[in-house]
Structure formats: C-alpha cells, structure tokens
Design a protein around this motif. Sequence first.
Motif, PDB file in Angstrom:
ATOM      1  N   UNK A 140      14.642   4.792   3.700  1.00 26.79           N
ATOM      2  CA  UNK A 140      14.356   5.776   2.656  1.00 26.79           C
ATOM      3  C   UNK A 140      14.449   5.094   1.303  1.00 26.79           C
ATOM      4  N   UNK A 141      13.368   5.166   0.531  1.00 32.11           N
ATOM      5  CA  UNK A 141      13.383   4.661  -0.843  1.00 32.11           C
ATOM      6  C   UNK A 141      13.966   5.769  -1.696  1.00 32.11           C
ATOM      7  N   UNK A 142      15.173   5.553  -2.217  1.00 34.02           N
ATOM      8  CA  UNK A 142      15.821   6.586  -3.020  1.00 34.02           C
ATOM      9  C   UNK A 142      15.458   6.481  -4.488  1.00 34.02           C
ATOM     10  N   UNK A 152       4.522   0.842   1.731  1.00 27.83           N
ATOM     11  CA  UNK A 152       4.834  -0.454   2.334  1.00 27.83           C
ATOM     12  C   UNK A 152       5.164  -1.422   1.206  1.00 27.83           C
ATOM     13  N   UNK A 153       6.355  -2.018   1.293  1.00 28.95           N
ATOM     14  CA  UNK A 153       6.832  -2.949   0.273  1.00 28.95           C
ATOM     15  C   UNK A 153       7.102  -4.308   0.918  1.00 28.95           C
ATOM     16  N   UNK A 154       6.786  -5.391   0.200  1.00 25.49           N
ATOM     17  CA  UNK A 154       6.966  -6.754   0.710  1.00 25.49           C
ATOM     18  C   UNK A 154       7.866  -7.541  -0.228  1.00 25.49           C
ATOM     19  N   UNK A 155       8.763  -8.347   0.346  1.00 18.16           N
ATOM     20  CA  UNK A 155       9.594  -9.233  -0.460  1.00 18.16           C
ATOM     21  C   UNK A 155       8.717 -10.233  -1.184  1.00 18.16           C
ATOM     22  N   UNK A 156       9.163 -10.668  -2.358  1.00 18.36           N
ATOM     23  CA  UNK A 156       8.408 -11.643  -3.136  1.00 18.36           C
ATOM     24  C   UNK A 156       8.443 -12.997  -2.443  1.00 18.36           C
ATOM     25  N   UNK A 157       7.367 -13.723  -2.572  1.00 19.06           N
ATOM     26  CA  UNK A 157       7.252 -15.045  -1.963  1.00 19.06           C
ATOM     27  C   UNK A 157       5.814 -15.491  -2.016  1.00 19.06           C
ATOM     28  N   UNK A 158       5.562 -16.634  -1.474  1.00 17.76           N
ATOM     29  CA  UNK A 158       4.233 -17.209  -1.587  1.00 17.76           C
ATOM     30  C   UNK A 158       3.270 -16.856  -0.479  1.00 17.76           C
ATOM     31  N   UNK A 189       8.510  -7.255   5.293  1.00 21.13           N
ATOM     32  CA  UNK A 189       7.914  -6.016   4.798  1.00 21.13           C
ATOM     33  C   UNK A 189       8.739  -4.829   5.269  1.00 21.13           C
ATOM     34  N   UNK A 190       8.712  -3.768   4.463  1.00 25.42           N
ATOM     35  CA  UNK A 190       9.452  -2.554   4.775  1.00 25.42           C
ATOM     36  C   UNK A 190       8.519  -1.361   4.649  1.00 25.42           C
ATOM     37  N   UNK A 191       8.473  -0.522   5.670  1.00 23.18           N
ATOM     38  CA  UNK A 191       7.738   0.739   5.596  1.00 23.18           C
ATOM     39  C   UNK A 191       8.772   1.793   5.226  1.00 23.18           C
ATOM     40  N   UNK A 192       8.634   2.346   4.038  1.00 20.42           N
ATOM     41  CA  UNK A 192       9.653   3.242   3.482  1.00 20.42           C
ATOM     42  C   UNK A 192       9.095   4.640   3.292  1.00 20.42           C
ATOM     43  N   UNK A 243       0.854  -1.201   0.000  1.00 23.04           N
ATOM     44  CA  UNK A 243       0.000   0.000   0.000  1.00 23.04           C
ATOM     45  C   UNK A 243       0.881   1.239   0.000  1.00 23.04           C
ATOM     46  N   UNK A 244       0.272   2.343  -0.387  1.00 23.57           N
ATOM     47  CA  UNK A 244       0.972   3.628  -0.424  1.00 23.57           C
ATOM     48  C   UNK A 244       0.049   4.696   0.126  1.00 23.57           C
TER      49      UNK A 244
END
Length: 92
Positions: free
Chosen positions: A85-87, A33-39, A45-48, A10-11
């Motif tokens: 920080x997402x650069x 919020x970004x999540x690593x790929x997987x099943x 997850x990372x809150x950036x 989500x953003x």
Amino acid sequence: METKILKVVRQGEAFSVQSLKQESGSIQKCNIVLRELGGSKFENEFVCTMLGNLAACKFYEGDVVAATLRFSTHEYQGQVFQEILATDIVKV
C-alpha cells in the motif's frame, strides 16, 4: 513502513471499491507500478495500491517520486498474498 525514491513505470485508472470503513460505503482505488532507480529495467519493481484521495493523483511514466510503502500479507483460502500500500507519494 518504508520510504523510497522510485520511478513511475505506469499507473492504472482509479475505480471505486466497497469499503466498510467509509461512511459512503466505497473508496477510490488505483494501482501503480514503481521501480527502484538504477541503470536498467531489471531493478526491483513494486505493484502498489493507492487508496482514497491518493488514488485521484496522476503520475506519469518516468516521474521520480518519494513513496512511503506499507508491506503486509494476508491469507485467503489457504494461500498467502503480499500487499503493498502506497500511503504517500510525492513527485520529486
């Protein structure tokens, strides 16, 4: 810094914050919020934070992105906080 292939969870909406580094005195900021790929939904997850022009970019739930993340910490009133920080983020 580390570049990862991640999925958007989500953003939030972009908003303006004060910045001493900007001539205008403010900068756009947005959380994602970004999540690593997987099943499963139990992947890391990372809150950036996205700043400036990147904060104006819109990503949607389920988008697969390549993101460069900068991990750092800071201390405030005796407590230590981690910041991510997402650069750079590019939709794959």
